[in-house]
Write a protein that holds these residues in place. Sequence first.
Motif, PDB file in Angstrom:
ATOM      1  N   LEU A 149       9.946  -1.728  11.088  1.00  0.00           N
ATOM      2  CA  LEU A 149      10.106  -0.691  10.457  1.00  0.00           C
ATOM      3  C   LEU A 149      11.186  -1.343  10.074  1.00  0.00           C
ATOM      4  O   LEU A 149      11.449  -1.339   8.704  1.00  0.00           O
ATOM      5  N   GLU A 150      11.905  -2.096  10.049  1.00  0.00           N
ATOM      6  CA  GLU A 150      13.514  -2.625   9.458  1.00  0.00           C
ATOM      7  C   GLU A 150      13.495  -3.365   8.987  1.00  0.00           C
ATOM      8  O   GLU A 150      13.265  -4.023   7.833  1.00  0.00           O
ATOM      9  N   GLY A 151      12.188  -4.633   8.947  1.00  0.00           N
ATOM     10  CA  GLY A 151      11.902  -5.415   7.790  1.00  0.00           C
ATOM     11  C   GLY A 151      10.944  -4.546   6.798  1.00  0.00           C
ATOM     12  O   GLY A 151      11.138  -4.782   6.018  1.00  0.00           O
ATOM     13  N   ARG A 170       0.536  -1.266  -0.093  1.00  0.00           N
ATOM     14  CA  ARG A 170      -0.160   0.259  -0.527  1.00  0.00           C
ATOM     15  C   ARG A 170       0.763   1.441  -0.222  1.00  0.00           C
ATOM     16  O   ARG A 170      -0.295   2.138   0.234  1.00  0.00           O
ATOM     17  N   GLY A 171       2.592   1.560   0.365  1.00  0.00           N
ATOM     18  CA  GLY A 171       3.287   1.785  -0.234  1.00  0.00           C
ATOM     19  C   GLY A 171       3.304   3.237   1.494  1.00  0.00           C
ATOM     20  O   GLY A 171       2.807   4.324   0.964  1.00  0.00           O
ATOM     21  N   VAL A 172       2.540   2.480   2.527  1.00  0.00           N
ATOM     22  CA  VAL A 172       2.252   3.394   3.676  1.00  0.00           C
ATOM     23  C   VAL A 172       3.172   4.231   3.707  1.00  0.00           C
ATOM     24  O   VAL A 172       4.626   3.747   3.978  1.00  0.00           O
ATOM     25  N   GLY A 173       2.891   5.310   4.385  1.00  0.00           N
ATOM     26  CA  GLY A 173       4.768   5.671   4.550  1.00  0.00           C
ATOM     27  C   GLY A 173       4.771   6.263   6.229  1.00  0.00           C
ATOM     28  O   GLY A 173       5.980   6.204   5.993  1.00  0.00           O
ATOM     29  N   ALA A 174       3.876   5.667   6.926  1.00  0.00           N
ATOM     30  CA  ALA A 174       4.129   6.403   8.212  1.00  0.00           C
ATOM     31  C   ALA A 174       3.971   4.679   9.678  1.00  0.00           C
ATOM     32  O   ALA A 174       2.328   4.188   9.294  1.00  0.00           O
ATOM     33  N   VAL A 175       4.386   4.271  10.577  1.00  0.00           N
ATOM     34  CA  VAL A 175       3.961   3.714  11.260  1.00  0.00           C
ATOM     35  C   VAL A 175       3.831   4.435  12.834  1.00  0.00           C
ATOM     36  O   VAL A 175       4.905   5.537  12.819  1.00  0.00           O
ATOM     37  N   PHE A 176       2.568   4.610  13.540  1.00  0.00           N
ATOM     38  CA  PHE A 176       2.939   4.915  15.195  1.00  0.00           C
ATOM     39  C   PHE A 176       2.890   4.048  16.099  1.00  0.00           C
ATOM     40  O   PHE A 176       3.072   2.539  16.372  1.00  0.00           O
ATOM     41  N   ALA A 224       8.753   5.226   8.031  1.00  0.00           N
ATOM     42  CA  ALA A 224       9.295   5.597   9.638  1.00  0.00           C
ATOM     43  C   ALA A 224       8.183   5.758  10.813  1.00  0.00           C
ATOM     44  O   ALA A 224       7.150   6.101  10.352  1.00  0.00           O
ATOM     45  N   VAL A 225       8.819   5.939  11.215  1.00  0.00           N
ATOM     46  CA  VAL A 225       7.423   5.991  12.473  1.00  0.00           C
ATOM     47  C   VAL A 225       6.670   7.881  12.709  1.00  0.00           C
ATOM     48  O   VAL A 225       7.770   8.596  12.338  1.00  0.00           O
ATOM     49  N   GLY A 226       5.790   7.506  12.275  1.00  0.00           N
ATOM     50  CA  GLY A 226       5.414   8.715  11.807  1.00  0.00           C
ATOM     51  C   GLY A 226       4.757  10.290  13.410  1.00  0.00           C
ATOM     52  O   GLY A 226       5.168  10.954  13.137  1.00  0.00           O
ATOM     53  N   ALA A 227       4.424   9.612  14.182  1.00  0.00           N
ATOM     54  CA  ALA A 227       4.342  10.081  15.449  1.00  0.00           C
ATOM     55  C   ALA A 227       3.781   9.314  16.447  1.00  0.00           C
ATOM     56  O   ALA A 227       3.728   8.023  16.596  1.00  0.00           O
ATOM     57  N   GLU A 228       3.537   9.991  17.847  1.00  0.00           N
ATOM     58  CA  GLU A 228       3.706   9.044  18.864  1.00  0.00           C
ATOM     59  C   GLU A 228       2.551   8.757  18.921  1.00  0.00           C
ATOM     60  O   GLU A 228       1.784  10.334  19.688  1.00  0.00           O
ATOM     61  N   LEU A 229       1.870   8.304  19.265  1.00  0.00           N
ATOM     62  CA  LEU A 229      -0.035   8.297  19.393  1.00  0.00           C
ATOM     63  C   LEU A 229       0.118   8.319  21.041  1.00  0.00           C
ATOM     64  O   LEU A 229       0.802   7.731  21.599  1.00  0.00           O
TER      65      LEU A 229
END
Lengths: 301, 348, 411
Positions: free
Chosen positions: B285-287, B265-271, B296-301
């Motif tokens: 992220l490494e995987g 899906r081409g996701v650019g950010a995880v949280f 990359a890490v988008g933000a801390e939620l």
Amino acid sequence: MFWVNDFPSLLLGSLAAAVCGLWGNFLILRRQSLLGDAISHVVLPGIVVGFLVVGGAATATALQFATLIGALLAALAAVALIELIRRTGLIESGAAMGVVFTAMFAAGVLLLEQTDASKVHIDVEHALMGGLERVVWTAALSGPGSLAALADAPAEIWRIALVYLFSAILVVVFLKELRMVSFDPAFAEASGVPARWVGFAIAAMTALAAVAAFDAVGSILVIAMFVCPAATARVLTDRLARQIWLSQLVAIIGAVGGYMLAAFAAPALGLERGVSAAAMIAVTAGLIQAVAMIATAKRRQ
Amino acid sequence: MRKTSPRPLMEGRQLKRRALLRGGAALFALGGPLSGCMQTAPKRGAKLIAATTGMVADAVRVALGRDAAEAEAEGKAFELSALMGAGVDPHSYRETRADVATLLKADAVFWNGLFLEAQLEPLLLKLAKDKTVVALGEATPTAKRRAHDDYAGRYDPHVWMDPSLWRYAVRAAADAITKLAPERASRVKANTAAYLDELSALDAYAKRVLASVSSTRRVLITAHDAFGYFGAAYGYEVVGIQGVSTESEAGLARIRSLVDLIVSRGVGAVFVESSVSRRNVDALLEGARARGAKVAVGAELFSDAMGAPGTYEGTYLGMIDHNVTSITRALGGEAPARGRLGKLGEKS
Amino acid sequence: MDGAFWAEFGKALLLQAGWNAAVVCLGAAALGAGAGVVGVFALLRGRAMMSDAISHATLPGVAAAFLLVSAWGGDARALPAMLIGGSVSAALGVLAVQWISARTRLGEDAAIGTVLSSFFAVGVALLTVIQQLPLAGQAGVERLLIGSAAGMLDGERETIMIVAGVLCVIAIALTREFAAIAFDPAYAASLGWPVRALDLLLMALLLAIVVIGLTTVGLVLIIALAIAPPATARFWCDRARPMALISGGVGAVGCYVGAALSASGDNLPTGAVIVLCLAAVFALSLLLSPQRGIVAALLRRRRLQNRVHLRQGLLAVARSEPIFDARTVRILCAAGYLRGDGAPTEAGAVAAKQMARDQALWNLYRDLHPEEAFALADWSLRPIDEVLPPDLVAGLMEQLAQARRGGIGAA
């Protein structure tokens, strides 16, 4: 407030500490002090199975009942497996416990994930583990001595009191056999005492006391009380009967003293909310043991 | 090694028994007066309100009046005691004796329910017989709760993630406070109405900015399964690495499937989340990067706990604002850097 | 567990199931090897559950570090601070266990139990202090140091491989010393070895592997890694060096295979699957190990009983007594010594006479040398010429013949 809030906690804490301290005496002689810790981990698969059997829509009491039964069965299974491994003669208690409790805990986690129960918000720790402070006796407001109040006393107290009574009776009646089996199993066997069965009975009663105590006050206090009171008594005396009395004394002082420190001394020292009473009880018991150990320490060899 | 026998310290049984009885009596006797003087009685005439989680306390504060000056003017008719601070995770909360005393003395108790505060549930159900105990989470209509496929009666407790559902909680708090103090009904109504307007504005803001993220990229990958209501409300696919139960553990296959998701899906950010370790997310992220994905890490939620107490993020509005704004910006949508009111990142 | 599962499993074994799976397979295997080797010496030392105590004893350090760093205004969740705090309190725990074991009459298990419960309780008390202070970032403090296997990072894998490698080298190099302090500290001291220093070194090695394991794979798995492979190895050998090697091997392979299994299907939590793999290997060893396993022991017992039945049966035949025991009859028939109707065959009669003679020799031996006979495990269980030296047997035969000629002593 005392009768509603503090008295039940003190009573529950004392009973739980005393029953664990009682069986701890035999555990320490059989080199199985860590059995309480092992049981605290093996209850997980029992809890998950209990939850699965009853289903998510069950009433709170049904769920609690299922959880208790599941935990108890798991604890008994663990105890049986540990004995089996010990009997090969090649693996000592600690290692047997370590293998069994890690395997059963892992089985519980696997079961949790496989049955998708992980998607359901099971707070596993709190499903079984009680909390010392949150036991209240609201009916005592109308007078603690009244019959109505007594009838409405928290169920945890009755449960643990029953287990303690049962344990005390067993220990008093079978003290001779317990002493023989704990100190010299071979001699016991030769004297006609079925040492293996007595040993298993000790472990089974430990499992029962542990599960009842977890349900009442949670795991931190229980694990400490299986070790510290008996260990304190052990360094202070050679004789089993005296050791048992001392362990009960230490357990109760630890429970009451620790509770007081957590609930009243801590706020007095600036921590408005106090600290966890269960944790302070365990710490107090540990401190008592430390004092006893230092007082009776041998010279360095 | 030769073990020498210890020096005997205990004398006769008689001595021990007497000491035990005396000591026990003394301690018990002390308990009475001590527990008496440790009671902090609420101000004369003031009603004591207890709340469990930070979010619940926040909702209750709405009805009670948020403004300190206003409270002063009202002569402190209410005293709110929040058991858990803004940044405390309800799962690992350990109540103390003082907390239980507060619950016992309170005139009304507010909690989330839906099995979030599992440790307090038996006590609160017992208290419900004699006093006002309101589960704000359960104010959400059953139809709108996220139920589990296999387990009836079990719902996802994270209803605060959707402001349009949290309205029910706020209204339930207001109703209960009004019943408790009918003379303040008009004030409560005014406060609540104003806050509900804020909630609507927040909801509208969220809908607007979250919609600015292209539909293919509306994937919210987080550390654990807390954002279900959020995803349902705003049309996002929500995936948690770890399950919701406290003992849940992630498996490698799950991480692999998430890597596939990110790549496809081409996701650019995880949280990551403030109350859960970020390790699993870092491994993910490494995987993904090993497969060439740019993520990359988008933000801390904020999921189970709010932000630091005393900050904007330490309030409900700020918490949701932060989440919505960060998610939007991380996934390539458009949102003001300082959030809806320009208050993100400053002390309130 | 269908074909697709096993196909995935095959790929995972070859590190072809994705980056994360490869990292975890290698990292966990290294951890398993390290913990397996070091754990053997802890097991021999009677301190198998030390890893449990170490893991729990990290909590007060973590909580204290959090409070201190928060007080100084730093980022309280930074891993190095947590790691240092946890390691320090765990080290104090180890020293406390040493002290209790050495200076009181309490056993290792009580010492470990005391430290485990007391230190952990202090940690929990500190957590309740933290929860009522308005400190930022406190959510999840108690789990900060607890990792999970599936989330292993590549950097962690590297660290594990280096540290585990170093620990294995040290432990294997010092096998003799560690074994000596486990089995016979007095002997070790008499050789001039610094027993206490070695003990502390062993504990330090265990501390290192447990803390690293705790942060990367979590509490239950590192405890399992430190106990199950050593316990497994115990069923295959007695001596320290082979035990350490087998344990390290079992740990490594068990972790590798377990991680690969976990990567092959859904809802297979990695740490749990690895633990169950190791437990399965342990269970299989417990049952099937050729010399020390349960099945072998049962077979040995059965063989012994059969031998006794055969012997007693033949003696009964020699005395022309009827045999009532069904099992004895079965055994004799199977050996061709007895016919279906209960009468002895020719071979049986011959064997019976030989057995009677053998028994007479044994009895003579017992009469002449009662103490030696009593001490012999095989007295009257095996043929006398298989147990005693030939000249002794010849002498006995001579004496028996003389006694028979003289009419004294019956067969």
